[in-house]
Design an enzyme around this catalytic site. Structure first.
Site, PDB file in Angstrom:
ATOM      1  N   LYS A 161       0.849  -1.201   0.000  1.00 53.60           N
ATOM      2  CA  LYS A 161       0.000   0.000   0.000  1.00 53.60           C
ATOM      3  C   LYS A 161       0.879   1.243   0.000  1.00 53.60           C
ATOM      4  O   LYS A 161       1.898   1.283   0.712  1.00 53.60           O
ATOM      5  CB  LYS A 161      -0.912  -0.045   1.233  1.00 53.60           C
ATOM      6  N   SER A 208      -9.698   1.714   2.857  1.00 54.65           N
ATOM      7  CA  SER A 208      -8.842   2.473   1.974  1.00 54.65           C
ATOM      8  C   SER A 208      -7.807   1.623   1.240  1.00 54.65           C
ATOM      9  O   SER A 208      -7.262   2.086   0.248  1.00 54.65           O
ATOM     10  CB  SER A 208      -8.121   3.560   2.767  1.00 54.65           C
ATOM     11  N   SER A 218      -9.832  -0.666   7.043  1.00 56.09           N
ATOM     12  CA  SER A 218      -9.258  -0.533   5.698  1.00 56.09           C
ATOM     13  C   SER A 218      -8.539  -1.748   5.141  1.00 56.09           C
ATOM     14  O   SER A 218      -8.188  -1.757   3.966  1.00 56.09           O
ATOM     15  CB  SER A 218      -8.299   0.648   5.655  1.00 56.09           C
TER      16      SER A 218
HETATM   17  N1  GLN Z   1     -13.071   3.873   6.198  1.00 51.56           N
HETATM   18  C1  GLN Z   1     -12.539   4.342   7.429  1.00 51.56           C
HETATM   19  C2  GLN Z   1     -12.206   5.801   7.318  1.00 51.56           C
HETATM   20  O1  GLN Z   1     -12.565   6.388   6.371  1.00 51.56           O
HETATM   21  C3  GLN Z   1     -11.345   3.551   7.812  1.00 51.56           C
HETATM   22  C4  GLN Z   1     -10.140   3.908   7.070  1.00 51.56           C
HETATM   23  C5  GLN Z   1      -8.955   3.095   7.462  1.00 51.56           C
HETATM   24  O2  GLN Z   1      -9.074   2.069   8.107  1.00 51.56           O
HETATM   25  N2  GLN Z   1      -7.804   3.598   7.081  1.00 51.56           N
HETATM   26  O3  GLN Z   1     -11.610   6.378   8.155  1.00 51.56           O
END
Ligand code: GLN
Length: 487
Positions: free
Chosen positions: A81, A156, A180
């Site tokens: 990532k 994400s 994420s």
């Molecule tokens: N979808 C969640 C957010 O928008 C989690 C994101 C993540 O785990 N980086 O914060």
């Protein structure tokens, strides 16, 4: 060796082929890069494909393999990532702010993979600074779901999950602050594991919300998740929140029977409004675990209804502080500006996208004098209650089973203009980060539209072994993990 698409194989099978010299690391890489050439234009999983670096790494792996058996990851093409620092390789966080940032150092996790002789296929797309659930907040492009290219891969870590599902790498690393790793794994029909907070070093992971962020594996099956976790876990003096615990070898837990294991079923996680196919598949998965000898017990996590609100106070507060460093002086993008203050303002206006700005504003507000007690402090108190919910539940059970996401992969654009709808897609994953406990998502079915469904198995702190044991038992007694997107 001919006739085998090595890019479709998991780590466990490739290791044997490489060690027996039935294939070379360069053969495997060629398969993966051919696959990238064939599908990446549609999937858009990567921000950067490290073609030449990968070839050099594969050659080096072959030199090693010519004289000895490899370490577990020698010669294996893995995607990372794009929020983990890779020395000399652009690391953008999918943000215009870091579009040209080349880290002068290596993150601990990728250093560990390097020591094992892995091959970096590239850096994968994410929602800018990992803020989002669909990759639509990427400053560069939206990744696509290999099961349906009109749909998001989740986020994400959507690029990592899509790359694994599309066979554009063998496995990948993701990061998980509120879901994420697990939510994109669920939406792309692959396996994703968020370790206990403190098990894996965050050194070199670009910070979003430091008390929640964890790095973990995204893989084609549970065995690979266990193997990769073993490679990246462990205490690191460079991360003060990394915990000095002995990391067990997870392999012996795979194949151990789950007879008598108590599976907690929290009533708060089976809610109205959840997609009916998900409700049905997850209930069927629990029945399947029962048929393997596990004992379902009803548990309650009563503060679940406050989790999304608590997370969006605490995560944005931490983000507003962490992202203060992007001022045009130390890192990344720098605008011209008439004077210093104007330069700061222009830099941040130009460099950050709308979601990141929204979160910085929310977090700054929650931390400001006069509001701190009402929001941030209250959020911390509720976080403790959520953590205690899990502690109480785990007095009655060994693991907890829930859906990973209330909806399957949604269409691109469907939730993009409604932040609240987007935030609600994290409803089943967020509490796990607030409590710091580990959880895995693995395939447990498909909707009538042929979109993957994820089962989440949550464990006690530092008990990844039982999480993996349960997940493996389920995986091996079903065939969901053998289905691949027909891209
Ligand atoms: N979808 C969640 C957010 O928008 C989690 C994101 C993540 O785990 N980086 O914060």
């Amino acid at each position: 060796m001919t006739g085998v698409q090595t890019c479709a194989l998991p780590i466990s099978e490739l290791r044997t082929l490489l060690d027996n010299r039935e294939v070379s690391a360069q053969d495997v890489l060629r398969d993966v890069q051919d696959r990238i050439d064939a599908v990446e234009e549609q999937v858009k999983a990567y921000v950067t494909v490290t073609r030449d670096e990968a070839l050099a790494m594969a050659k080096k792996a072959d030199e090693t393999l010519a004289v000895q058996k490899g370490s577990l990851l020698t010669g294996l093409p893995i995607a990372v990532k794009d929020n983990m620092c890779t020395k000399g390789v652009r690391t953008t966080c999918s943000s215009k702010m870091l579009a040209n940032f080349i880290p002068p150092y290596e993150s601990t996790v990728t250093k560990k993979l390097l020591d094992q002789g892995y091959v970096l296929t590239g850096k994968t797309n994410l929602d800018e600074f990992a803020m989002g659930s669909s990759t639509e907040n990427s400053g560069f492009h939206t990744s696509r779901n290999p099961w349906n290219l009109q749909c998001v891969p989740g986020g994400s870590s959507g690029g990592s999950a899509a790359a694994v599902a599309a066979n554009e790498c063998i496995a990948a690393l993701g990061s998980d602050t509120g879901g994420s790793i697990r939510q994109p794994a669920a939406l792309c029909g692959v396996v994703g594991l968020k370790p206990t907070y403190g098990l894996v070093s965050r050194y070199g992971l670009v910070a979003f919300a430091s008390s929640l962020d964890q790095i973990g594996p995204i893989t084609k099956n549970v065995t690979d998740a266990a193997l990769l976790l073993n490679m990246i876990a462990g205490h690191d003096p460079l991360d003060s929140t990394s915990v000095p615990v002995d990391v067990p070898d997870y392999a012996p837990y795979l194949g151990k029977e789950i007879k008598g294991l108590k599976i907690g079923i929290p009533k708060e996680y089976f809610i109205d409004g959840m997609h009916p196919d998900i409700d049905q598949s997850v209930r069927a998965a629990i029945k399947q675990l029962e048929s393997l000898g596990a004992i379902p017990v009803e548990v309650s996590l009563p503060h679940t209804c406050y989790a999304v609100a608590t997370y969006y106070i605490l995560a944005t507060s931490e983000a507003s502080s962490n992202l203060g460093r992007y001022d045009g002086v130390r890192y990344g993008h720098r605008a011209k500006g008439k004077d210093l203050i104007d330069m700061y303002m222009q830099t941040r206006s130009e460099g950050f996208g709308p979601e990141v700005k929204r979160r910085i504003m929310l977090g700054t507000y929650a931390l400001s004098a006069g509001y701190y007690d009402a929001y941030y402090k209250k959020g911390q108190q509720v976080r403790t209650l959520i953590k205690q919910d899990f502690e109480k539940a785990f007095e009655q059970c060994d693991v907890i089973a829930t859906p990973t996401s209330p909806s399957p992969a949604f269409s691109i654009g469907e939730k993009a203009t409604d932040p609240l709808q987007m935030y609600l897609s994290d409803i089943f994953t967020i509490s796990v980060n607030l409590a710091g406990v580990p959880a895995i998502s693995l395939p447990c079915g498909f909707t009538s539209d042929n979109l993957p469904i994820g089962l989440q198995i949550i464990g006690k702190s530092f008990d990844e072994a039982t999480v993996l044991q349960t997940a493996y038992a389920f995986e091996q007694s079903t065939s969901w993990h053998t289905r691949r997107a027909s891209l």
